[in-house]
Design an enzyme around this catalytic site. Structure first.
Site, PDB file in Angstrom:
ATOM      1  N   LYS A  22       0.840  -1.208   0.000  1.00  0.00           N
ATOM      2  CA  LYS A  22       0.000   0.000   0.000  1.00  0.00           C
ATOM      3  C   LYS A  22       0.871   1.253   0.000  1.00  0.00           C
ATOM      4  CE  LYS A  22      -1.584   1.568   4.091  1.00  0.00           C
ATOM      5  NZ  LYS A  22      -1.353   2.968   4.498  1.00  0.00           N
ATOM      6  N   ASN A  23       1.872   1.278   0.884  1.00  0.00           N
ATOM      7  CA  ASN A  23       2.654   2.501   1.046  1.00  0.00           C
ATOM      8  C   ASN A  23       3.672   2.728  -0.076  1.00  0.00           C
ATOM      9  OD1 ASN A  23       1.148   3.124   3.232  1.00  0.00           O
ATOM     10  ND2 ASN A  23       2.687   2.554   4.768  1.00  0.00           N
ATOM     11  N   CYS A 116      -4.493  12.939  13.534  1.00  0.00           N
ATOM     12  CA  CYS A 116      -5.229  11.716  13.239  1.00  0.00           C
ATOM     13  C   CYS A 116      -5.131  10.781  14.423  1.00  0.00           C
ATOM     14  CB  CYS A 116      -4.747  11.070  11.950  1.00  0.00           C
ATOM     15  SG  CYS A 116      -3.259  10.115  12.122  1.00  0.00           S
ATOM     16  N   ARG A 121       0.984  14.513  13.368  1.00  0.00           N
ATOM     17  CA  ARG A 121       1.375  14.309  11.978  1.00  0.00           C
ATOM     18  C   ARG A 121       1.309  15.567  11.098  1.00  0.00           C
ATOM     19  NH1 ARG A 121      -1.118   8.796   9.758  1.00  0.00           N
ATOM     20  NH2 ARG A 121       0.734   8.817   8.473  1.00  0.00           N
ATOM     21  N   ASP A 304       4.576   0.477  12.064  1.00  0.00           N
ATOM     22  CA  ASP A 304       3.394  -0.174  11.488  1.00  0.00           C
ATOM     23  C   ASP A 304       3.267  -1.642  11.899  1.00  0.00           C
ATOM     24  OD1 ASP A 304       2.723   2.196  10.275  1.00  0.00           O
ATOM     25  OD2 ASP A 304       3.445   1.637   8.288  1.00  0.00           O
ATOM     26  N   ARG A 396      -8.576  -0.502   4.596  1.00  0.00           N
ATOM     27  CA  ARG A 396      -7.712   0.550   4.053  1.00  0.00           C
ATOM     28  C   ARG A 396      -6.389  -0.039   3.598  1.00  0.00           C
ATOM     29  NH1 ARG A 396      -7.533   6.075   7.342  1.00  0.00           N
ATOM     30  NH2 ARG A 396      -6.154   6.389   5.579  1.00  0.00           N
TER      31      ARG A 396
END
Ligand code: EPU
Length: 418
Positions: A22-23, A116, A121, A304, A396
């Site tokens: 994803k990233n 968030c 952030r 993560d 997500r």
């Protein structure tokens, strides 16, 4: 709303395949804006973050198509300049369009992301970098407006090795005039993948993967046809699942060279992790040994993976101290794990995890992607039934997580919750 229901206690065996990261995909989709033509990203996972960025690219006027061959972005004409609040608040990574838009068109207007679930952030380093390259940055009505006739190469020293900040500046520098040097750059494999792709598009980027990246700007870039790197966080999540549930799991696509810090910790905790053709195999055997973990920028232990590793330590033998140094508020999974019988106390930036013999299934929910994954992992070993709600967080960043785990023998399914 969907939820995930898990009947704990199944051993996991078999092979699971990881999707492209994803990233990596998100910055690569933004990079497609740099080239007047039709770009392709192969095997792009069906994730809601990918759909959100696709919506943003369409909002800007680019064409986006999903098909069996991957995701196509047609950026021949991109009349839009604005990333609106509605999309940025859904996904902060929307700020990745800033660098490409300013570099190619001289102007971008992007809603400033608020805080968030995991921390404040800010994006100050993205903006300072662009200013150093000659851009004018104005903040008004919750939006940043960045303009530059043509960006100029500059020497930029980042205060922190920000991942999307490095990516934004790298993309901006790819079309700037002259040489940009980014010092204290993020070293994540996804940054390196973006550099590889920019170079295939005709860019001149050196040093990605180290903390000094040099970019010589070029006048124009061509479209990409690129297969993004495998998702090391998805791979890591399956490795932890294997270690947690006993049995033997082969994670195809897991790259050992991207997972050093996690694999070292899994081994210290008593799991066997071995390289196999195209991936890694993990064997868990009984309760893990408790080990301490400290997150850090790559190649440190990934933030993560912090929540998922905590699920393993929750049933470890002994006491583990897990310290989060990247985000200031990333322990939202702790109270939910405690509701399942874990014994975890947060003290400042650390969580003190006293391993317990067993967790018990419960209804839980999480407020971010990786915390949700940790609760699913905990459900796999808990007695009885666990229901994890707010599955949209999982969707997500994990493609069909429940199907992939079920393929390994987990008793897990998606249900509709009233
Ligand atoms: N920071 C600043 N100023 C900036 C930018 C960052 O102070 O201008 C701070 C942040 O507040 C944070 C630290 O620097 O404390 C590192 O943040 P970074 O900018 O590296 O994070 P990011 O680029 O916003 C990416 C991933 C995250 C991942 C972090 C850290 C993407 C799209 N997102 O975010 O992924 O946690 O790097 O590795 O690449 C996830 O996938 O679940 C996720 C949150």
């Amino acid at each position: 709303m969907d939820a995930i229901e898990i009947e704990g206690g199944a051993r996991l065996t078999g092979t699971v395949e990881v999707s492209p990261a994803k990233n990596a995909v998100l910055p690569l989709m933004a990079a497609a804006l740099l080239a007047p033509g039709r770009s392709r990203l192969r095997r792009v996972p069906r994730l809601s973050d990918v759909r959100t960025l696709a919506r943003l690219l369409e909002h800007l006027g680019a064409g986006v198509e999903f098909g069996d061959g991957g995701l196509w972005v047609d950026a021949a004409r991109v009349p839009g300049r604005e990333a609106p609040y509605e999309l940025v608040k859904t996904m902060r990574a929307s700020v990745l369009v800033l660098g490409p838009l300013v570099a190619r068109f001289g102007r971008a207007r992007v809603s400033l992301p608020g805080g968030c679930a995991i921390g404040a952030r800010p994006i100050d380093m993205h903006l300072k970098g662009l200013e150093a390259m000659g851009a004018r940055v104005v903040l008004e009505h919750g939006y940043v407006e960045v303009t530059a006739r043509r960006l100029r190469g500059a020497r930029i020293v980042l205060d922190l090795p920000t991942v999307t900040g490095t990516e934004n500046l790298m993309m901006a520098a790819a079309l700037a005039e002259g040489r940009t040097v980014i010092e204290n750059a993020a070293r994540e494999p996804e940054v390196e993948d973006l550099a590889r792709c920019l170079n295939a598009m005709g860019g001149r980027v050196r040093g990605a993967g180290s903390s000094v990246i040099e970019i010589d700007g070029v006048g124009e870039l061509g479209p990409m046809d690129h297969l993004p790197v495998p998702d090391r966080i998805e791979a890591g999540t399956f490795l932890v699942a294997g270690a947690l549930c006993g049995g033997e799991v082969t994670v195809r696509g897991a790259r050992a060279d991207h997972l050093d810090a996690l694999v070292a910790k899994l081994k210290q905790a008593g799991a066997r992790v071995d390289p196999v053709k195209d991936g890694l195999r993990v064997r868990g055997d009984g309760r893990a040994r408790s080990v301490d973990v400290r997150t850090g920028p790559y190649p440190g232990f990934p933030t993560d993976m912090q929540a998922q590793f905590m699920a393993l330590m929750a049933v470890g033998r002994g006491l583990s101290v897990i310290t989060e140094t990247v985000f200031e508020n990333r322990f939202m999974h702790v109270p939910e794990l405690n509701r399942m019988g874990a014994d975890i106390r947060v003290e400042g930036g650390s969580a003190v995890v006293r391993g317990v013999r067993r967790l018990s299934g419960a209804r839980v929910m999480a407020t971010d992607l990786r915390a949700s994954a940790a609760l699913v992992l905990a459900g796999l070993v808990a007695d009885g039934t666990t229901v994890v709600s707010r599955v949209y967080h999982l969707d997500r960043g994990y493609e069909r997580l429940e199907e992939k785990l079920a393929g390994l023998g987990a008793r897990i399914r998606r249900i509709r919750e009233r």
